[in-house]
Design a protein around this motif. Structure first.
Motif, PDB file in Angstrom:
ATOM      1  N   ARG A 241      -8.956   6.313 -12.666  1.00 19.30           N
ATOM      2  CA  ARG A 241     -10.086   7.036 -11.320  1.00 19.30           C
ATOM      3  C   ARG A 241      -9.935   5.445 -11.055  1.00 19.30           C
ATOM      4  O   ARG A 241     -11.544   5.177  -9.773  1.00 19.30           O
ATOM      5  CB  ARG A 241     -11.208   6.979 -11.910  1.00 19.30           C
ATOM      6  N   MET A 242      -9.099   5.427 -10.934  1.00 18.82           N
ATOM      7  CA  MET A 242      -8.586   3.761  -9.852  1.00 18.82           C
ATOM      8  C   MET A 242      -9.964   2.876 -10.092  1.00 18.82           C
ATOM      9  O   MET A 242     -10.191   1.782  -8.952  1.00 18.82           O
ATOM     10  CB  MET A 242      -8.833   4.941  -7.771  1.00 18.82           C
ATOM     11  N   GLY A 243      -9.900   2.378 -11.189  1.00 16.63           N
ATOM     12  CA  GLY A 243     -10.791   1.633 -11.539  1.00 16.63           C
ATOM     13  C   GLY A 243     -10.204   0.362 -11.921  1.00 16.63           C
ATOM     14  O   GLY A 243     -10.325  -0.500 -11.980  1.00 16.63           O
TER      15      GLY A 243
ATOM     16  N   GLU B 161      -9.485  -0.019  -6.996  1.00 20.43           N
ATOM     17  CA  GLU B 161      -7.739   0.352  -6.898  1.00 20.43           C
ATOM     18  C   GLU B 161      -8.202   1.850  -5.831  1.00 20.43           C
ATOM     19  O   GLU B 161      -7.124   2.364  -6.146  1.00 20.43           O
ATOM     20  CB  GLU B 161      -6.966   0.695  -7.677  1.00 20.43           C
ATOM     21  N   VAL B 162      -9.045   1.306  -4.905  1.00 24.92           N
ATOM     22  CA  VAL B 162      -9.417   2.378  -4.324  1.00 24.92           C
ATOM     23  C   VAL B 162      -7.515   3.088  -3.038  1.00 24.92           C
ATOM     24  O   VAL B 162      -7.481   4.205  -2.950  1.00 24.92           O
ATOM     25  CB  VAL B 162      -9.981   2.500  -2.637  1.00 24.92           C
ATOM     26  N   HIS B 163      -6.623   1.712  -2.515  1.00 27.85           N
ATOM     27  CA  HIS B 163      -5.333   2.743  -2.206  1.00 27.85           C
ATOM     28  C   HIS B 163      -4.459   3.110  -3.121  1.00 27.85           C
ATOM     29  O   HIS B 163      -3.224   3.419  -2.773  1.00 27.85           O
ATOM     30  CB  HIS B 163      -5.027   1.159  -1.590  1.00 27.85           C
TER      31      HIS B 163
ATOM     32  N   CYS C 152     -19.013   1.487  -4.362  1.00 26.19           N
ATOM     33  CA  CYS C 152     -17.756   2.415  -4.237  1.00 26.19           C
ATOM     34  C   CYS C 152     -16.879   1.641  -5.523  1.00 26.19           C
ATOM     35  O   CYS C 152     -16.555   1.907  -6.409  1.00 26.19           O
ATOM     36  CB  CYS C 152     -17.785   4.050  -4.394  1.00 26.19           C
ATOM     37  N   VAL C 153     -16.084   0.854  -4.714  1.00 22.47           N
ATOM     38  CA  VAL C 153     -15.666   0.015  -4.846  1.00 22.47           C
ATOM     39  C   VAL C 153     -15.447  -0.460  -5.710  1.00 22.47           C
ATOM     40  O   VAL C 153     -14.182  -2.134  -5.928  1.00 22.47           O
ATOM     41  CB  VAL C 153     -14.435  -0.894  -3.237  1.00 22.47           C
ATOM     42  N   ASN C 154     -16.683  -1.447  -6.484  1.00 12.39           N
ATOM     43  CA  ASN C 154     -17.041  -2.240  -7.448  1.00 12.39           C
ATOM     44  C   ASN C 154     -16.784  -1.777  -8.845  1.00 12.39           C
ATOM     45  O   ASN C 154     -15.565  -2.397  -9.599  1.00 12.39           O
ATOM     46  CB  ASN C 154     -18.280  -2.597  -7.223  1.00 12.39           C
ATOM     47  N   CYS C 155     -16.576  -0.643  -8.870  1.00 18.12           N
ATOM     48  CA  CYS C 155     -15.860  -0.270  -9.788  1.00 18.12           C
ATOM     49  C   CYS C 155     -14.295   1.125  -9.436  1.00 18.12           C
ATOM     50  O   CYS C 155     -13.588   0.214 -10.164  1.00 18.12           O
ATOM     51  CB  CYS C 155     -16.603   1.246 -10.379  1.00 18.12           C
TER      52      CYS C 155
ATOM     53  N   LYS D  12       0.743  -1.041   0.206  1.00 18.25           N
ATOM     54  CA  LYS D  12       0.300  -0.163   0.195  1.00 18.25           C
ATOM     55  C   LYS D  12       0.792   0.908  -0.118  1.00 18.25           C
ATOM     56  O   LYS D  12       0.694   2.232   0.116  1.00 18.25           O
ATOM     57  CB  LYS D  12      -0.514  -0.135   1.549  1.00 18.25           C
ATOM     58  N   ARG D  13       2.704   1.331  -0.083  1.00 20.67           N
ATOM     59  CA  ARG D  13       2.588   2.576  -0.176  1.00 20.67           C
ATOM     60  C   ARG D  13       3.315   2.960  -1.371  1.00 20.67           C
ATOM     61  O   ARG D  13       3.235   4.312  -1.028  1.00 20.67           O
ATOM     62  CB  ARG D  13       4.375   1.833   0.635  1.00 20.67           C
ATOM     63  N   GLY D  14       2.938   2.446  -2.246  1.00 21.00           N
ATOM     64  CA  GLY D  14       3.262   3.506  -3.474  1.00 21.00           C
ATOM     65  C   GLY D  14       4.750   3.685  -3.616  1.00 21.00           C
ATOM     66  O   GLY D  14       5.497   2.515  -3.096  1.00 21.00           O
ATOM     67  N   PRO D  15       5.382   3.486  -4.219  1.00 27.40           N
ATOM     68  CA  PRO D  15       4.521   5.674  -5.178  1.00 27.40           C
ATOM     69  C   PRO D  15       3.335   5.002  -6.594  1.00 27.40           C
ATOM     70  O   PRO D  15       4.082   3.798  -7.413  1.00 27.40           O
ATOM     71  CB  PRO D  15       5.879   6.574  -5.445  1.00 27.40           C
ATOM     72  N   PHE D  16       2.355   5.326  -6.386  1.00 28.84           N
ATOM     73  CA  PHE D  16       1.582   4.541  -7.510  1.00 28.84           C
ATOM     74  C   PHE D  16       1.332   6.049  -8.213  1.00 28.84           C
ATOM     75  O   PHE D  16       1.247   7.637  -8.695  1.00 28.84           O
ATOM     76  CB  PHE D  16      -0.483   4.644  -6.451  1.00 28.84           C
TER      77      PHE D  16
END
Ligand code: HEC
Ligand code: HEC
Ligand code: HEC
Ligand code: HEC
Ligand code: HEC
Ligand code: HEC
Ligand code: HEC
Ligand code: HEC
Ligand code: HEC
Ligand code: HEC
Length: 303
Positions: A300-302, A289-291, A283-286, A211-215
């Motif tokens: 859009r973190m999709g 990639e919420v992190h 929301c997280v269905n779409c 979860k650290r990224g960088p993303f």
């Protein structure tokens, strides 16, 4: 002549050190104390790190039980006629316990570095919590040092965390897989809330490095503080979430103005149709990639 013999005798009997010098009752000898204190509960200390005579740092060879209990000559000797037995300099428990500062000084005389280096001014220090509230020095295995035995000790004072730990979603602490001290150093730290790392996120990254990224596409609250969305100790929501999506997300995002307007139809009272669809979908269905996302088109973190 007779007078001086009497005087010598008087000194011999009045000054315990002289008697001890003859090896009868030296408070620096463990045996002196264990003559009277011979229960397994007390003798356990001799099977711990503190009981290792060969380790001169323990001072048990040099000072005996006084290495922790301090000056105990009068205590170990014969109490004056009609008087109660004087206490050892440091009593750690029970109604006669010494003031917390004195009890802790007895320990920190030897323990100032390592894990204990940030003790002074830490939350437990300022709250007058003695070392011995957590550490059981006479037990062969100090329970607070064991993964399966630690949490119950913390729970005696931290009822809120006890309640959280039995909620459906929780870190596997009560299961003994991890312990409070994986995230906290109860003896003090440079981070907030006695956390081991300098920030909440650095603490979490210690085990959740992915979860650290960088993303490529970061989600601002994730880089800021994991506890914006998660609670570390336990939740009735899945995956330790503070709230369920979409409500969680709606703290910051206005889903009634969500741009996927094709979903909208007739308005429900006070709420556009789109929002209702979104509630149903989550929301997280779409935005899976919420992190944060590393996909070139994950804006859009999709994905
Ligand atoms: C002659 C017997 C005797 C010897 C020797 C002796 N004790 Fe004690 N100790 C007692 C008794 C009796 C009590 C209980 C006193 C009381 O309840 O007031 C006690 C109580 C204690 C307590 C608890 C004090 C309290 O008030 O709760 C500690 C700690 C202690 N002893 C440590 C030591 C140490 C350390 C030594 C060796 C330096 C030692 N004792 C030697 C008889 C002895
Ligand atoms: C005279 C010095 C001395 C005093 C006083 C002392 N300790 Fe220690 N302690 C040691 C030494 C030496 C070790 C072994 C350290 C090592 O092996 O690295 C140790 C080890 C420990 C450990 C680790 C035990 C383990 O099983 O790994 C804890 C916890 C601890 N001490 C707590 C305390 C507490 C609490 C007190 C006060 C009640 C205290 N100590 C008083 C010297 C002392
Ligand atoms: C709130 C509970 C708590 C208090 C108060 C506390 N400790 Fe600890 N202590 C722990 C825990 C838990 C650990 C194990 C940390 C870990 O997982 O590495 C520990 C570890 C230690 C260690 C290192 C043991 C090792 O394995 O190396 C020492 C030494 C120690 N404590 C001494 C002290 C001293 C001295 C005091 C008082 C000044 C104190 N502690 C106060 C909970 C506490
Ligand atoms: C590492 C420090 C340390 C050493 C060494 C040590 N004690 Fe203690 N003692 C404690 C602490 C801390 C307590 C409080 C109860 C506990 O944590 O187990 C205690 C409690 C006691 C008590 C009282 C029990 C009570 O509930 O009040 C007696 C008696 C006692 N110790 C005797 C001894 C004797 C005898 C020795 C030597 C064989 C000894 N202690 C060595 C730290 C120590
Ligand atoms: C004897 C009671 C007692 C025990 C046992 C105890 N604590 Fe505490 N703890 C306190 C008190 C009092 C405070 C300060 C007031 C507060 O924040 O609740 C505190 C504060 C804390 C804090 C908050 C620090 C902050 O700055 O917000 C953490 C984290 C903590 N304790 C963890 C632990 C852990 C982990 C254990 C077990 C290893 C433990 N405590 C055992 C009494 C205790
Ligand atoms: C996964 C890491 C983690 C574990 C395991 C953990 N904590 Fe915490 N704890 C945190 C974080 C992060 C905070 C500060 C942020 C928060 O509470 O929202 C915190 C805060 C606290 C606080 C201060 C609460 C407040 O609201 O100020 C206490 C007390 C506490 N923890 C005790 C414990 C106890 C006791 C355990 C073991 C049963 C434990 N923690 C296990 C991460 C953890
Ligand atoms: C010491 C390692 C460790 C640390 C530090 C840690 N975690 Fe965990 N985390 C775990 C383990 C182990 C699990 C359980 C994994 C499993 O059950 O498959 C877990 C699970 C989770 C889960 C999923 C829970 C569920 O019910 O599926 C979340 C969310 C989580 N951690 C968030 C955090 C946050 C936020 C932090 C920082 C405050 C943190 N973790 C720090 C080890 C850790
Ligand atoms: C914006 C809110 C939010 C923030 C901030 C956040 N998360 Fe999450 N996290 C979620 C949601 C929502 C889920 C559930 C995802 C799902 O159900 O697919 C989740 C799931 C998890 C999980 C379990 C599933 C997995 O992906 O492994 C872990 C572990 C986790 N988060 C760790 C963290 C860590 C560590 C941080 C801080 C770096 C963090 N989270 C910050 C919203 C957030
Ligand atoms: C604490 C506030 C907060 C929470 C809670 C939150 N977000 Fe965000 N989110 C933000 C911020 C700030 C941005 C960055 C906005 C920007 O750059 O314009 C963002 C960006 C986004 C984006 C990308 C927007 C864009 O324009 O690229 C999506 C998608 C998103 N969030 C989804 C979610 C989802 C799904 C949840 C619930 C799991 C959630 N957010 C929870 C604050 C939050
Ligand atoms: C059915 C799939 C789907 C669901 C469910 C969904 N979104 Fe979206 N979201 C999208 C798509 C596709 C976009 C990109 C739309 C665009 O670019 O016009 C988007 C864009 C966004 C954006 C970027 C800003 C904007 O308005 O364009 C945010 C923020 C966002 N969504 C948050 C949420 C939140 C919060 C939820 C839950 C309440 C949610 N989304 C539920 C598909 C979805």
């Amino acid at each position: 002549m007779l007078k001086s013999i009497l005087l010598t005798l008087a000194i011999l009997f009045a000054t315990p050190q002289l008697v001890f010098a003859q090896g009868q009752s030296d408070p620096k000898e463990v045996k002196t104390c264990t003559n009277c204190h011979d229960t397994p509960a007390v003798l356990g200390v001799l099977h711990t790190a503190h009981g290792v005579k060969a380790d001169t740092r323990t001072k048990i060879g040099e000072e005996g039980c006084q290495s922790c209990h301090g000056e105990s000559t009068a205590h170990a000797g014969r109490p004056p006629e009609g008087q109660p037995r004087p206490k050892p300099a440091v009593v750690f428990s029970g109604p006669a316990a010494s003031p917390v500062a004195e009890r802790n000084k007895a320990c920190s005389g030897c323990h100032q570095g390592g894990e204990v280096v940030h003790w002074a001014g830490s939350a437990h220090d300022t709250a007058d919590v003695p070392c011995s509230a957590c550490h059981a020095s006479h037990k062969t295995q100090d329970p607070v040092l064991g993964k399966t035995t630690q949490a119950p000790i913390c729970f005696t004072c931290h009822a809120e965390q006890r309640a959280a730990a039995v909620k459906p979603s929780h870190h596997p602490v009560t299961e003994g897989v991890m312990s409070c001290s994986d995230c906290h150093n109860p003896m003090g730290s440079t981070g907030p809330h006695l956390l081991r790392a300098d920030t909440v996120n650095d603490t979490c990254y210690g085990c959740h490095d992915e979860k650290r990224g960088p993303f490529l596409w970061e989600h601002a609250p994730v880089t800021e503080d994991c506890t914006i969305c998660h609670t570390p100790h336990g939740s009735v929501q899945p995956t330790l979430l503070k709230q369920r999506a979409p409500y969680l997300c709606e703290n910051c995002h206005n889903s009634s103005a969500h741009s996927s307007q094709p979903l909208s139809g007739a308005n429900l009272p006070g709420r556009p149709q789109a929002a209702r669809q979104l509630v149903l979908h989550g929301c997280v269905n779409c935005h899976s990639e919420v992190h944060g996302s590393n996909h070139p088109s994950g804006i859009r973190m999709g994905r």
